[in-house]
Design a protein around this motif. Structure first.
Motif, PDB file in Angstrom:
ATOM      1  N   ALA A  65       0.827  -1.204   0.000  1.00 20.56           N
ATOM      2  CA  ALA A  65       0.000   0.000   0.000  1.00 20.56           C
ATOM      3  C   ALA A  65       0.865   1.259   0.000  1.00 20.56           C
ATOM      4  O   ALA A  65       0.543   2.254  -0.674  1.00 20.56           O
ATOM      5  CB  ALA A  65      -0.920  -0.010   1.221  1.00 20.56           C
ATOM      6  N   ALA A  66       1.983   1.223   0.728  1.00 20.77           N
ATOM      7  CA  ALA A  66       2.872   2.386   0.803  1.00 20.77           C
ATOM      8  C   ALA A  66       3.515   2.682  -0.551  1.00 20.77           C
ATOM      9  O   ALA A  66       3.630   3.838  -0.973  1.00 20.77           O
ATOM     10  CB  ALA A  66       3.950   2.159   1.860  1.00 20.77           C
ATOM     11  N   LYS A  67       3.930   1.653  -1.258  1.00 17.08           N
ATOM     12  CA  LYS A  67       4.547   1.832  -2.581  1.00 17.08           C
ATOM     13  C   LYS A  67       3.553   2.452  -3.566  1.00 17.08           C
ATOM     14  O   LYS A  67       3.905   3.334  -4.363  1.00 17.08           O
ATOM     15  CB  LYS A  67       5.055   0.496  -3.121  1.00 17.08           C
ATOM     16  CG  LYS A  67       6.257  -0.065  -2.379  1.00 17.08           C
ATOM     17  CD  LYS A  67       6.646  -1.426  -2.941  1.00 17.08           C
ATOM     18  CE  LYS A  67       7.844  -2.029  -2.231  1.00 17.08           C
ATOM     19  NZ  LYS A  67       8.188  -3.372  -2.755  1.00 17.08           N
ATOM     20  N   LYS A  68       2.321   1.971  -3.513  1.00 14.41           N
ATOM     21  CA  LYS A  68       1.283   2.501  -4.397  1.00 14.41           C
ATOM     22  C   LYS A  68       1.029   3.978  -4.107  1.00 14.41           C
ATOM     23  O   LYS A  68       0.922   4.802  -5.028  1.00 14.41           O
ATOM     24  CB  LYS A  68      -0.002   1.702  -4.212  1.00 14.41           C
ATOM     25  CG  LYS A  68      -1.177   2.227  -5.031  1.00 14.41           C
ATOM     26  CD  LYS A  68      -2.451   1.443  -4.730  1.00 14.41           C
ATOM     27  CE  LYS A  68      -3.642   2.018  -5.474  1.00 14.41           C
ATOM     28  NZ  LYS A  68      -4.905   1.290  -5.159  1.00 14.41           N
ATOM     29  N   ALA A  69       0.957   4.324  -2.842  1.00 11.14           N
ATOM     30  CA  ALA A  69       0.718   5.717  -2.460  1.00 11.14           C
ATOM     31  C   ALA A  69       1.892   6.611  -2.841  1.00 11.14           C
ATOM     32  O   ALA A  69       1.701   7.758  -3.267  1.00 11.14           O
ATOM     33  CB  ALA A  69       0.460   5.797  -0.953  1.00 11.14           C
ATOM     34  N   ALA A  70       3.116   6.114  -2.705  1.00 10.49           N
ATOM     35  CA  ALA A  70       4.300   6.906  -3.065  1.00 10.49           C
ATOM     36  C   ALA A  70       4.302   7.231  -4.551  1.00 10.49           C
ATOM     37  O   ALA A  70       4.611   8.358  -4.968  1.00 10.49           O
ATOM     38  CB  ALA A  70       5.566   6.150  -2.674  1.00 10.49           C
TER      39      ALA A  70
END
Length: 280
Positions: A236-241
């Motif tokens: 989820a963090a990679k997608k948001a970044a």
């Protein structure tokens, strides 16, 4: 010989002596003229040489080096920090955060900006799920004394690697380079034990041109609830970044499709400009 004759001879001898004396003076004066001319000629030549030498010298400052220059930075502004993520993304990462995030203080929002969200899903006696998300944006200008904007951003990006991997109390720290996000990107994960519970911290740092985006995302199961899966949080963090990077390029008129698609030389480390977990 009569007395008159002797007087005339004496007068002629005296006249001869006088003529000889005058001739000697004339010859001496004539000899002095060339010497004066030679001296004057030497003086004149010396002046000409001096003038020629002066004329051959370059004017003062003619060989001065040009003023140093540096390439202008690619991005001139930052997006609104609390609008870099879509509503759908926020609902996935921080479902109980509400409609808006908390914008950080900044004396220049075109150079430094941030926004944070926190979510607490209370399940009563079963405990609760906590999530905290923070996005920080830092833009670097080009400066003749400090270098080009993208170079300064890269130096900042790399400098933070040691800091994020050396968080006090962090356990099981892992770092991985990312491709397909900005010009350089790195993700770091670690476990952090706090009195509230066991936190799973994810930090993704991206450099896109002269801007560094740092996204911090952590979760914990509180009051007996289960600990969240670190792999799910990192995904989820990679997608948001990636979404935040697209917001930077769009804010500068280049569009999401113009964002660099792959890292040419992925960094071996990550950075973090925000605290790994929200302080209670």
């Amino acid at each position: 010989m009569s007395e008159g004759t002797m007087q005339r001879r004496a007068q002629r001898a005296d006249q001869s002596v006088q003529r000889a004396s005058r001739l000697h003076r004339v010859l001496a004066g004539a000899a002095a003229v060339p010497l004066m001319l030679i001296a004057a000629g030497c003086s004149s030549d010396s002046g000409s040489d001096s003038a020629a030498k002066e004329g051959s010298e370059s004017p003062a400052g003619a060989s001065a080096s040009p003023s140093p220059t540096v390439e202008a930075a690619a991005y001139a502004k930052l997006p609104e920090p609390c609008a870099v993520l879509s509503k759908k993304t926020l609902e996935e990462l921080v479902p109980e955060a509400g409609k808006s995030g908390k914008e950080g203080n900044s004396d220049d929002i075109s150079a430094r900006a941030s926004c944070s969200w926190d979510s607490l899903d209370n399940n009563g006696v079963k405990g609760s799920q906590f999530r905290w998300l923070n996005v920080s944006l830092l833009r670097f200008e080009s400066d003749v004394t400090r270098g080009a904007g993208d170079q300064r951003a890269q130096e900042y990006y790399e400098k933070q690697v040691t800091d994020v991997k050396a968080v006090e109390g962090a356990k099981n720290t892992k770092a991985e380079p990312l491709t397909g996000t900005g010009d350089q990107a790195t993700a770091v994960r670690y476990d952090l034990k706090k009195k509230e519970g066991a936190f799973k911290q994810q930090t993704v740092v991206v450099r896109v041109e002269n801007v560094v985006v740092t996204l911090d995302y952590n979760g914990a199961g509180l009051a007996g609830d289960r600990t969240p899966d670190a792999d799910d949080l990192m995904k989820a963090a990679k997608k948001a970044a990636k979404e935040a990077v697209a917001a930077v390029t769009e804010a500068n008129g280049t569009g999401a499709s113009a964002a660099p698609g792959a890292s040419k030389s992925p960094s071996k480390s990550a950075t973090s400009s925000a605290s790994p977990v929200k302080k209670s």
